[in-house]
Motif scaffolding. Structure first.
Motif, PDB file in Angstrom:
ATOM      1  N   GLU A  87       3.587  -9.573  -0.688  1.00  0.00           N
ATOM      2  CA  GLU A  87       3.756 -11.006  -0.916  1.00  0.00           C
ATOM      3  C   GLU A  87       3.231 -11.829   0.251  1.00  0.00           C
ATOM      4  N   GLY A  88       3.236 -11.271   1.456  1.00  0.00           N
ATOM      5  CA  GLY A  88       2.729 -12.012   2.607  1.00  0.00           C
ATOM      6  C   GLY A  88       1.290 -12.450   2.449  1.00  0.00           C
ATOM      7  N   SER A  89       0.477 -11.650   1.752  1.00  0.00           N
ATOM      8  CA  SER A  89      -0.926 -12.004   1.490  1.00  0.00           C
ATOM      9  C   SER A  89      -1.166 -12.331   0.028  1.00  0.00           C
ATOM     10  N   GLN A  90      -0.104 -12.252  -0.811  1.00  0.00           N
ATOM     11  CA  GLN A  90      -0.224 -12.464  -2.265  1.00  0.00           C
ATOM     12  C   GLN A  90      -1.356 -11.619  -2.846  1.00  0.00           C
ATOM     13  N   SER A  91      -1.298 -10.329  -2.537  1.00  0.00           N
ATOM     14  CA  SER A  91      -2.367  -9.445  -2.990  1.00  0.00           C
ATOM     15  C   SER A  91      -1.842  -8.028  -3.147  1.00  0.00           C
ATOM     16  N   VAL A  92      -2.674  -7.197  -3.760  1.00  0.00           N
ATOM     17  CA  VAL A  92      -2.409  -5.759  -3.841  1.00  0.00           C
ATOM     18  C   VAL A  92      -3.279  -5.083  -2.797  1.00  0.00           C
ATOM     19  N   LEU A  93      -2.648  -4.351  -1.875  1.00  0.00           N
ATOM     20  CA  LEU A  93      -3.362  -3.634  -0.822  1.00  0.00           C
ATOM     21  C   LEU A  93      -3.431  -2.158  -1.196  1.00  0.00           C
ATOM     22  N   TYR A  94      -4.619  -1.560  -1.018  1.00  0.00           N
ATOM     23  CA  TYR A  94      -4.820  -0.157  -1.348  1.00  0.00           C
ATOM     24  C   TYR A  94      -5.036   0.651  -0.077  1.00  0.00           C
ATOM     25  N   TYR A  95      -4.371   1.820  -0.021  1.00  0.00           N
ATOM     26  CA  TYR A  95      -4.510   2.738   1.113  1.00  0.00           C
ATOM     27  C   TYR A  95      -4.790   4.132   0.571  1.00  0.00           C
ATOM     28  N   ASP A  96      -5.597   4.908   1.305  1.00  0.00           N
ATOM     29  CA  ASP A  96      -5.892   6.261   0.841  1.00  0.00           C
ATOM     30  C   ASP A  96      -4.755   7.210   1.189  1.00  0.00           C
ATOM     31  N   SER A  97      -4.935   8.493   0.910  1.00  0.00           N
ATOM     32  CA  SER A  97      -3.858   9.474   1.035  1.00  0.00           C
ATOM     33  C   SER A  97      -3.453   9.739   2.481  1.00  0.00           C
TER      34      SER A  97
END
Length: 398
Positions: A87-97
């Motif tokens: 919510e801090g960036s109003q976005s979906v953040l993606y991270y790898d394994s």
């Protein structure tokens, strides 16, 4: 003689019938054990996790410009990566394994693929991701490359009263890839000596196109205890799995289950022993609220906390999460006495105890991984992925 009215626990065992807006008659057949479908959850052992997370995201490992702040949810994807509703960036953040930042989808705004208030995120087949914007009342689906491929605006439920302050759902819980439970709170929020509540919450079932499918019920006087008013979290908790919808509050060591046909319900009795609140506990809770309060305001704050302590037992549980097959409940404990959860299989009617690191909260789980939200030594949010270990069949009583 008029039947006796029972308003002591807002009747979760009976008050979630259709169009129920008030307290439940104690003599109602719905409150008779013979008229209820009741099942007991059995504690069958422990679910062990590794001593340290195999993947860390955020905290001291955060990527520049992509800080985890006000995380509202996160999911484990099939390829080992993690998608985070931030919510801090109003976005979906993606991270790898291995926890490396990969890309960002969305951003603050009202346009396609953007969010006014991202509230939750769910995984769909083929590593597509569904994100829920509570302020816009909108579902956005991102493909495996994080491109926004579908946006659906949930219309105002036809089952809500005409005059409401919240025309669209506040919370959206995913049952399966096409079916969701929507919780719409309406009425003017009011503060009372024992808490803070809206008039009612309507709980309904919707599909991915935003159409109403069914109504589960109306929860009267949806009560929330705020930190400023009472030390104990006795609010209602809701979760959904692929087999149904579950709701309960911290007051009762039970959940009400609504099966996927939405007409059948049963009470699940949890293997949790309630702890009474002693005088020493009350004094400790009050003292914790008086820390940092100046002398002039201490009497007023102490009175407000005393007014909020209107119960005799600690909550049975204080947090809830769900994955596709399991419900996760955090059992109540003092801040310095551990962080034990129950991983509940509502189909097998079994539960396993899981001990997690201090101040961590379960966000998602698969057969061999558990994703939790934590804080590092500098009080920054971070995510940890733990691997589960072979089960210990020894049973420990809570």
């Amino acid at each position: 003689m008029a039947p006796k009215r029972d308003c002591s626990s807002w009747g979760l065992r009976a008050a979630l019938g259709l169009s129920v807006l008030g307290c439940i008659d104690s003599d109602s057949p719905a409150r008779s054990p013979a008229a209820q479908n009741i099942a007991e959850i059995k504690l069958v052992g422990n679910l062990n996790i590794g001593p340290t997370p195999v993947t860390r995201i955020g905290g001291s490992n955060e990527s520049r410009g992509h800080t985890l702040h006000l995380v509202q949810g996160a999911v484990l994807l099939a390829n080992g990566s993690v998608a985070v509703a931030n919510e801090g960036s109003q976005s979906v953040l993606y991270y790898d394994s291995i926890g490396t930042f990969v890309r960002e989808a969305g951003g603050a705004g009202g346009g396609p693929g953007e969010f006014l208030r991202i509230r939750s995120v769910y995984r769909l087949p083929a590593d597509t991701v569904l994100a829920w914007d509570a302020a816009a009342g909108r579902i956005t689906i991102f493909d495996s490359e994080s491109a926004a491929v579908q946006t659906v605006l949930l219309r105002k439920s036809g089952r809500l009263p005409v005059l409401t302050r919240r025309p669209r759902p506040r919370d959206l819980l995913m049952v399966n890839d096409t079916t969701f439970v929507a919780i719409s709170t309406f009425g003017v929020p009011r503060v009372v000596p024992s808490g803070f509540f809206h008039d009612s919450s309507v709980i309904s079932v919707v599909n991915r196109a935003g159409d109403d499918l069914a109504m589960i019920g109306t929860l009267a006087r949806n009560l929330y205890f705020e930190r400023s008013l009472a030390p104990l979290n006795y609010r209602f908790f809701a979760a959904a799995t692929r087999t149904g919808f579950y709701i309960g509050n911290g007051r009762d060591a039970e959940l009400t289950e609504f099966r996927s046909n939405w007409r059948e319900r049963r009470t699940l009795l949890l293997p949790i022993e309630r702890k009474p609140i002693t005088r020493a506990d009350r004094d400790r809770l009050i003292d914790s609220y008086l820390r940092g309060v100046d002398e002039e305001n201490r009497p007023a704050v102490a009175r407000r906390v005393q007014q909020g302590l209107v119960v005799d037992t600690f909550p049975a549980f204080t947090a809830i999460a769900s994955s596709r097959a399991f419900i996760w409940l955090r059992m109540y404990a003092h801040a310095d006495q551990g962080n034990d959860w129950l991983a509940i299989d509502p189909v097998a009617l079994t539960a396993k105890r899981v001990t997690l690191p201090h101040r961590s909260i379960v966000l998602d789980a698969t057969e061999d991984r558990v994703l939790v939200l934590m804080r590092d030594e500098m009080d920054r949010q971070e995510l940890g992925v733990y691997k589960t270990r072979p089960p210990n069949r020894e049973v420990h009583k809570p």
